[in-house]
Design an enzyme around this catalytic site. Structure first.
Site, PDB file in Angstrom:
ATOM      1  N   ARG A  60       0.782  -1.246   0.000  1.00 24.28           N
ATOM      2  CA  ARG A  60       0.000   0.000   0.000  1.00 24.28           C
ATOM      3  C   ARG A  60       0.811   1.291   0.000  1.00 24.28           C
ATOM      4  O   ARG A  60       0.302   2.336  -0.403  1.00 24.28           O
ATOM      5  CB  ARG A  60      -0.972   0.029   1.191  1.00 24.28           C
ATOM      6  N   ASP A 303      -1.557 -12.822  -1.796  1.00 20.57           N
ATOM      7  CA  ASP A 303      -2.434 -11.709  -2.183  1.00 20.57           C
ATOM      8  C   ASP A 303      -2.873 -10.939  -0.945  1.00 20.57           C
ATOM      9  O   ASP A 303      -4.027 -10.526  -0.815  1.00 20.57           O
ATOM     10  CB  ASP A 303      -3.646 -12.197  -2.984  1.00 20.57           C
TER      11      ASP A 303
END
Length: 441
Positions: A60, A303
């Protein structure tokens, strides 16, 4: 600390051995004695694995620090036994230039918990309209070799062909998020009787399978490497198996959650189970497990997709797609594949370490746990078990789907480049890790 001596660990081949680490490398395997200042780890009952490598992590940063940062994400990785992660490109700004990927790689070096290899975007802004700076990212300090628009499919076949042709020049690989956009408009969960019963727009298996079928043919045509992200259906397994039999350069991954959970979890509209691609049928789970066991699916990748609480504690239709998975991955693999007799620990090392490193062209994992190799390793207690809760998480977000499940295995120690990042099941503090890694902070 002058070195580390691991006493009596079980190697993946079944033998017990001492492992001594000094100056970032493994210096002895077999019988070894502690030297002055060594930190000694009693590994009786523990399995020594090469450090785990995740080819599909969302860190992120930059731009999404409310969900995760490179520091918090690599702490979560270390807690799960990972010593290297490949960071996806869907940041803000998107990792589509040499400058952004170098920033992410530098943050990983600064913190020291794991090697961070950035994944470069295939297209500018993940928009699918123009190729990103693939060559510049490949030749940058970050040495990008994996490119993906993950979260978005490279849906235009000409754009996908050009990307495959381009990366072949420097032995790169395109990691495709296989999702035909027109077939998944408004999709919320796996398409089937249950989606109709719950009134949620279905996500057909063909939306994934059709893109994989197209792309393996493009990979064959371009003589390039294709990697298929998060395979989720039995039909996708069939396509990948056909392509490999044909000699096409295709590799594939499956996530831990697709090896364990099914679309039945959606019955309570609990958005913790909302993920892209969606959880599928029990028959798909069985096919995915069998495909890992027979080598059709090459690796397990997390993931890991962190989100703030407000993105999950809301109505299903409004919730974000994604789950965190770094801390729980090894336990889920043990539960789904090892404890069921489908994989041994040597195969776990293959699907969670050596093969993902090879696909990503990550150095240092080609001769694991051997004298002279970089000291990346994980000690796991396979006899341990625990009831999973958000308290097990070491990242910034809490969107785990495993709360309340009893999962086997426990990471006791993680060593990254000779530096302990986890000892006695607990994270080593950030200042100690950074100092030992020689990065400074």
């Amino acid at each position: 600390m002058s070195g580390i001596l691991i006493r009596g660990a079980s190697l993946v081949g079944g033998d017990r051995a001492d492992i001594r680490i000094a100056d970032g490398s493994i210096v002895a395997v077999g019988s070894a004695s502690a030297e002055s200042g060594d930190h000694v780890i009693d590994a009786d009952g523990l399995v020594a694995l090469p450090g785990l490598v995740d080819l599909h992590t969302h860190l992120r940063e930059p731009g999404g620090e409310a969900s995760e940062t490179v520091l918090t994400g690599t702490r979560a990785a270390a807690a799960g036994g990972f010593t290297a992660v490949f960071a996806m490109a869907n940041t803000t700004p998107v990792a589509d230039t040499a400058g952004v990927v170098e920033q992410v790689e530098a943050l990983g070096r600064q913190h020291g918990y794991a090697t961070v290899r950035p994944i470069g975007a295939v297209t500018v802004g993940l928009a699918g309209q123009q190729l990103a700076e693939l060559g510049a990212m490949a030749s940058s300090r970050a040495q990008v070799r994996v490119f993906s628009d993950d979260g978005h499919c490279v849906a235009d076949p000409l754009m996908m062909r050009r990307a495959l042709e381009y990366v072949a020049a420097f032995d790169g690989v395109v990691a495709q998020h296989a999702q035909e956009p027109r077939l998944t408009e408004g999709a919320q969960m796996n398409e089937g009787p249950l989606s109709g019963e719950l009134g949620l727009t279905g996500w057909p298996a063909a939306a994934e399978e059709s893109i994989i079928a197209r792309d393996v043919l493009l990979a064959e045509h371009t003589h390039s490497r294709l990697h298929v992200c998060h395979v989720s259906t039995a039909g996708s397994v069939d396509v990948v198996r056909w392509a490999k039999a044909r000699g096409i350069q295709v590799t594939a991954e499956v996530t831990p959650h697709h090896l364990l959970l099914t679309d039945e979890t959606a019955r309570d509209y609990d958005a913790r189970f909302k993920v892209n691609p969606p959880l599928r049928r029990a028959e798909d789970v069985a096919a995915l497990r069998a495909a890992v066991a027979d080598g059709t699916i090459d690796i397990v990748a997390t993931d890991h997709a962190p989100h703030p609480d407000e993105s999950k504690e809301c109505a299903w239709s409004e919730a974000a797609f994604g789950m965190v998975g770094l801390e729980s991955a090894l336990s889920v693999v043990q539960h789904a594949l090892v404890d069921t007799g489908m994989l041994d620990w040597a195969s776990v090392a293959r699907v969670l370490s050596t093969t993902p490193a090879h696909i990503g062209r990550l150095a240092g994992y080609d001769r694991p746990l051997s004298v002279g190799a970089p000291a990346h390793l994980t000690l796991v207690d396979p006899a341990a078990s625990r009831t999973w809760s958000p308290g097990e998480l070491r990242g910034r977000s809490r969107n785990t789907p495993y709360t309340g499940l009893t999962l086997p295995g426990r990471v006791v120690a993680t060593v990254h480049g000779g530096v302990p990042t986890v000892l006695d099941g607990a994270l080593v503090d950030a200042e100690t890790v950074a100092a030992a890694a020689g990065t400074g902070r």
